[in-house]
Design an enzyme around this catalytic site. Structure first.
Site, PDB file in Angstrom:
ATOM      1  N   TYR A  16       0.849  -1.143   0.277  1.00 43.35           N
ATOM      2  CA  TYR A  16      -0.093  -0.109   0.156  1.00 43.35           C
ATOM      3  C   TYR A  16       0.996   1.389   0.109  1.00 43.35           C
ATOM      4  O   TYR A  16       0.554   2.288  -0.781  1.00 43.35           O
ATOM      5  CB  TYR A  16      -0.997  -0.158   1.283  1.00 43.35           C
ATOM      6  CG  TYR A  16      -1.776   1.249   1.302  1.00 43.35           C
ATOM      7  CD1 TYR A  16      -2.915   1.535   0.419  1.00 43.35           C
ATOM      8  CD2 TYR A  16      -1.608   2.153   2.458  1.00 43.35           C
ATOM      9  CE1 TYR A  16      -3.505   2.491   0.773  1.00 43.35           C
ATOM     10  CE2 TYR A  16      -2.300   3.248   2.398  1.00 43.35           C
ATOM     11  CZ  TYR A  16      -3.166   3.704   1.616  1.00 43.35           C
ATOM     12  OH  TYR A  16      -3.878   4.770   1.993  1.00 43.35           O
ATOM     13  N   GLU A  38     -12.191   4.617   4.454  1.00 44.96           N
ATOM     14  CA  GLU A  38     -11.481   5.410   5.676  1.00 44.96           C
ATOM     15  C   GLU A  38     -12.517   5.679   6.600  1.00 44.96           C
ATOM     16  O   GLU A  38     -12.230   5.848   7.861  1.00 44.96           O
ATOM     17  CB  GLU A  38     -11.097   6.985   4.916  1.00 44.96           C
ATOM     18  CG  GLU A  38     -10.068   7.090   4.055  1.00 44.96           C
ATOM     19  CD  GLU A  38      -8.483   6.949   4.625  1.00 44.96           C
ATOM     20  OE1 GLU A  38      -8.542   6.552   6.018  1.00 44.96           O
ATOM     21  OE2 GLU A  38      -7.570   6.933   3.871  1.00 44.96           O
ATOM     22  N   TRP A  46      -5.956   0.841  10.322  1.00 43.52           N
ATOM     23  CA  TRP A  46      -5.933   0.767   9.001  1.00 43.52           C
ATOM     24  C   TRP A  46      -5.590  -0.443   8.233  1.00 43.52           C
ATOM     25  O   TRP A  46      -6.307  -0.842   7.187  1.00 43.52           O
ATOM     26  CB  TRP A  46      -4.924   2.075   8.181  1.00 43.52           C
ATOM     27  CG  TRP A  46      -5.146   2.067   6.946  1.00 43.52           C
ATOM     28  CD1 TRP A  46      -4.138   1.988   5.881  1.00 43.52           C
ATOM     29  CD2 TRP A  46      -6.184   2.386   5.932  1.00 43.52           C
ATOM     30  NE1 TRP A  46      -4.477   2.272   4.795  1.00 43.52           N
ATOM     31  CE2 TRP A  46      -5.850   2.476   4.700  1.00 43.52           C
ATOM     32  CE3 TRP A  46      -7.659   2.503   6.302  1.00 43.52           C
ATOM     33  CZ2 TRP A  46      -6.763   2.761   3.591  1.00 43.52           C
ATOM     34  CZ3 TRP A  46      -8.485   2.789   5.373  1.00 43.52           C
ATOM     35  CH2 TRP A  46      -8.019   2.936   3.898  1.00 43.52           C
TER      36      TRP A  46
END
Length: 188
Positions: A16, A38, A46
């Site tokens: 990522y 998000e 995350w």
């Protein structure tokens, strides 16, 4: 090759970091994807969301905001039964609401991309942090964007979540100065 320390030790995070985080996004569907992810992340790690990303992609019709805007209560119930995503009713309902608001922004500005990039005069904000402790969780920019999104009816998009969105979609480049993804390091 040096990376930002937050991604070290985890293959999903490193991929990522290396391929997406801080890369300018100009595709509305990708913006919507990050808004959904998000806002789902609120209060969670995350990495948890990244691990569930493909499940979200399937559950949310490949983040087609036109389809998501049409979801009804039976779809909410279906999503609540999907163990591959975060089963939080308020977050699920917010994602549907946000799809509708997203469409309204597109009608007003031509695209969500035009709207969101207008906050940074259509060029990324490049920071020059030397240490991860310097990277803020929010800024005046994220405060402004969050307030405007809320005014437009968006939910679960407070200033910290918005700041994460701005980082993820490349409106802000918060790669550390020593990172190979820092604009000062790219090409070296």
């Amino acid at each position: 090759m040096e990376r930002c320390p937050w991604c070290l030790g985890n293959e999903i995070y490193m991929k990522y970091h290396d391929e997406e985080w801080g890369v300018p996004v100009h595709v509305d569907r990708k913006h919507f994807e990050f808004l959904v992810l998000e806002s789902a992340q609120a209060g969670l790690n995350w990495l948890t969301i990244l691990k569930k990303r493909e499940n979200y992609r399937e559950a949310y019709d490949n983040f087609d905001f036109e389809k998501v805007a049409l979801y009804d209560e039976s779809k909410v119930e279906e999503l609540m039964q999907n163990s591959g995503i975060i089963r939080n009713r308020r977050k699920i309902e917010a994602s549907i609401n946000n799809a509708r608001c997203f469409i309204n922004v597109r009608k007003e500005f031509g695209s969500f991309d035009s709207y969101i990039w207008s906050f940074v005069d259509n060029k990324p904000v490049v920071t020059h942090w030397d240490d991860i402790s310097q990277v803020p969780a929010s800024t005046q920019l994220s405060d402004t964007v969050s307030r405007d999104l809320k005014k437009r009816g968006f939910k679960f998009l407070g200033t910290v979540i918005v700041y994460s969105h701005l980082q993820a979609t490349g409106l802000i480049n918060d790669h550390l100065s020593s990172c190979f993804r820092s604009l000062g390091q790219v090409g070296k």
